[in-house]
Design a protein around this motif. Structure first.
Motif, PDB file in Angstrom:
ATOM      1  N   VAL A  86       0.872  -1.178   0.000  1.00 40.38           N
ATOM      2  CA  VAL A  86       0.000   0.000   0.000  1.00 40.38           C
ATOM      3  C   VAL A  86       0.908   1.225   0.000  1.00 40.38           C
ATOM      4  O   VAL A  86       1.872   1.287   0.768  1.00 40.38           O
ATOM      5  N   VAL A  87       0.589   2.197  -0.859  1.00 40.82           N
ATOM      6  CA  VAL A  87       1.433   3.387  -0.989  1.00 40.82           C
ATOM      7  C   VAL A  87       0.610   4.647  -0.743  1.00 40.82           C
ATOM      8  O   VAL A  87      -0.422   4.867  -1.388  1.00 40.82           O
ATOM      9  N   GLY A  88       1.086   5.461   0.193  1.00 38.62           N
ATOM     10  CA  GLY A  88       0.495   6.768   0.437  1.00 38.62           C
ATOM     11  C   GLY A  88       1.225   7.806  -0.400  1.00 38.62           C
ATOM     12  O   GLY A  88       2.445   7.944  -0.302  1.00 38.62           O
ATOM     13  N   VAL A  89       0.484   8.503  -1.243  1.00 40.68           N
ATOM     14  CA  VAL A  89       1.045   9.545  -2.104  1.00 40.68           C
ATOM     15  C   VAL A  89       0.695  10.902  -1.495  1.00 40.68           C
ATOM     16  O   VAL A  89      -0.475  11.194  -1.247  1.00 40.68           O
ATOM     17  N   SER A  90       1.712  11.710  -1.251  1.00 36.09           N
ATOM     18  CA  SER A  90       1.509  13.002  -0.588  1.00 36.09           C
ATOM     19  C   SER A  90       0.630  13.936  -1.413  1.00 36.09           C
ATOM     20  O   SER A  90       0.858  14.123  -2.608  1.00 36.09           O
ATOM     21  N   ALA A  91      -0.357  14.524  -0.763  1.00 35.61           N
ATOM     22  CA  ALA A  91      -1.262  15.475  -1.411  1.00 35.61           C
ATOM     23  C   ALA A  91      -0.504  16.728  -1.841  1.00 35.61           C
ATOM     24  O   ALA A  91       0.537  17.066  -1.271  1.00 35.61           O
ATOM     25  N   ASP A  92      -1.034  17.407  -2.828  1.00 34.09           N
ATOM     26  CA  ASP A  92      -0.421  18.642  -3.306  1.00 34.09           C
ATOM     27  C   ASP A  92      -0.250  19.649  -2.165  1.00 34.09           C
ATOM     28  O   ASP A  92       0.814  20.252  -2.016  1.00 34.09           O
ATOM     29  N   ALA A  93      -1.296  19.827  -1.354  1.00 34.14           N
ATOM     30  CA  ALA A  93      -1.240  20.798  -0.251  1.00 34.14           C
ATOM     31  C   ALA A  93      -0.174  20.402   0.773  1.00 34.14           C
ATOM     32  O   ALA A  93       0.528  21.262   1.305  1.00 34.14           O
ATOM     33  N   LEU A  94      -0.041  19.107   1.046  1.00 35.04           N
ATOM     34  CA  LEU A  94       0.977  18.637   1.981  1.00 35.04           C
ATOM     35  C   LEU A  94       2.373  18.937   1.439  1.00 35.04           C
ATOM     36  O   LEU A  94       3.256  19.372   2.174  1.00 35.04           O
ATOM     37  N   ASN A  95       2.581  18.735   0.147  1.00 36.40           N
ATOM     38  CA  ASN A  95       3.879  19.037  -0.455  1.00 36.40           C
ATOM     39  C   ASN A  95       4.193  20.517  -0.381  1.00 36.40           C
ATOM     40  O   ASN A  95       5.330  20.898  -0.120  1.00 36.40           O
ATOM     41  N   PHE A  96       3.196  21.341  -0.604  1.00 33.72           N
ATOM     42  CA  PHE A  96       3.420  22.778  -0.510  1.00 33.72           C
ATOM     43  C   PHE A  96       3.812  23.159   0.915  1.00 33.72           C
ATOM     44  O   PHE A  96       4.729  23.951   1.129  1.00 33.72           O
ATOM     45  N   LYS A  97       3.139  22.553   1.882  1.00 33.50           N
ATOM     46  CA  LYS A  97       3.443  22.819   3.294  1.00 33.50           C
ATOM     47  C   LYS A  97       4.873  22.400   3.634  1.00 33.50           C
ATOM     48  O   LYS A  97       5.578  23.096   4.359  1.00 33.50           O
ATOM     49  N   LYS A  98       5.327  21.256   3.098  1.00 34.02           N
ATOM     50  CA  LYS A  98       6.665  20.738   3.402  1.00 34.02           C
ATOM     51  C   LYS A  98       7.765  21.472   2.646  1.00 34.02           C
ATOM     52  O   LYS A  98       8.837  21.708   3.184  1.00 34.02           O
ATOM     53  N   LYS A  99       7.516  21.800   1.365  1.00 35.77           N
ATOM     54  CA  LYS A  99       8.598  22.267   0.492  1.00 35.77           C
ATOM     55  C   LYS A  99       8.393  23.664  -0.090  1.00 35.77           C
ATOM     56  O   LYS A  99       9.205  24.124  -0.882  1.00 35.77           O
ATOM     57  N   SER A 100       7.283  24.304   0.250  1.00 36.50           N
ATOM     58  CA  SER A 100       6.942  25.639  -0.270  1.00 36.50           C
ATOM     59  C   SER A 100       6.862  25.672  -1.791  1.00 36.50           C
ATOM     60  O   SER A 100       7.115  26.686  -2.419  1.00 36.50           O
ATOM     61  N   ARG A 101       6.509  24.532  -2.380  1.00 32.87           N
ATOM     62  CA  ARG A 101       6.239  24.472  -3.813  1.00 32.87           C
ATOM     63  C   ARG A 101       5.302  23.298  -4.068  1.00 32.87           C
ATOM     64  O   ARG A 101       5.303  22.320  -3.332  1.00 32.87           O
ATOM     65  N   TYR A 102       4.512  23.444  -5.116  1.00 37.89           N
ATOM     66  CA  TYR A 102       3.627  22.353  -5.500  1.00 37.89           C
ATOM     67  C   TYR A 102       4.393  21.380  -6.388  1.00 37.89           C
ATOM     68  O   TYR A 102       5.329  21.773  -7.078  1.00 37.89           O
ATOM     69  N   PRO A 103       4.005  20.113  -6.386  1.00 33.13           N
ATOM     70  CA  PRO A 103       4.661  19.150  -7.274  1.00 33.13           C
ATOM     71  C   PRO A 103       4.438  19.516  -8.741  1.00 33.13           C
ATOM     72  O   PRO A 103       3.485  20.210  -9.082  1.00 33.13           O
ATOM     73  N   VAL A 104       5.327  19.025  -9.596  1.00 29.89           N
ATOM     74  CA  VAL A 104       5.200  19.238 -11.042  1.00 29.89           C
ATOM     75  C   VAL A 104       3.932  18.546 -11.550  1.00 29.89           C
ATOM     76  O   VAL A 104       3.158  19.116 -12.311  1.00 29.89           O
TER      77      VAL A 104
END
Length: 133
Positions: free
Chosen positions: A35-53
């Motif tokens: 089972v794989v959890g894929v990080s949500a766009d909002a979570l990535n922005f919170k962690k890295k201050s950018r949205y995924p490509v």
């Protein structure tokens, strides 16, 4: 009779590369169901201050198409890791060794394994390289 072992791993899986593929393949070796959890766009922005490509829907589609993956879900909060592990009845949590020690608190509910990352491969470095060419 042995019970099937469920392995759970998490990741952003943005700009999918061979390092992502290898961790998924190696994680699958620790059990019968991955089972794989894929990080949500909002979570990535919170962690890295950018949205995924690639959007979360695109990344969910890519990861779910991988042969070793049995199920994917959207990880919306780092604080919910324990809840995700319990919900998916994980026997093993597999993470890259860049997270070594960070998830030891879950050893009370499952085995925790940190796998070595693929050397010289980083999504951040790939994005920087692409943006400068």
């Amino acid at each position: 009779m042995s019970f099937p072992r469920t392995v759970l791993t998490f990741g952003t899986f943005d700009v999918f590369h061979v390092g992502h593929l290898r961790i998924v393949q190696r994680a699958a070796e620790y059990g019968d169901r991955l089972v794989v959890g894929v990080s949500a766009d909002a979570l990535n922005f919170k962690k890295k201050s950018r949205y995924p490509v690639f959007s979360e829907d695109e990344r969910l589609a890519i990861v779910s198409a991988l042969k070793p993956v049995d199920e994917v879900f959207l990880e919306e909060s780092l604080e919910l890791k324990r809840d995700y592990l319990l919900k998916h009845q994980a026997d093993v949590l597999v993470m890259g060794d860049d997270w070594a020690g960070r998830f030891d608190e879950f050893k009370d509910i499952c085995e925790v394994v940190y796998l070595p990352r693929t050397p010289a491969i980083s999504t951040t470095a790939l994005i920087e390289k692409i943006s400068t060419t």
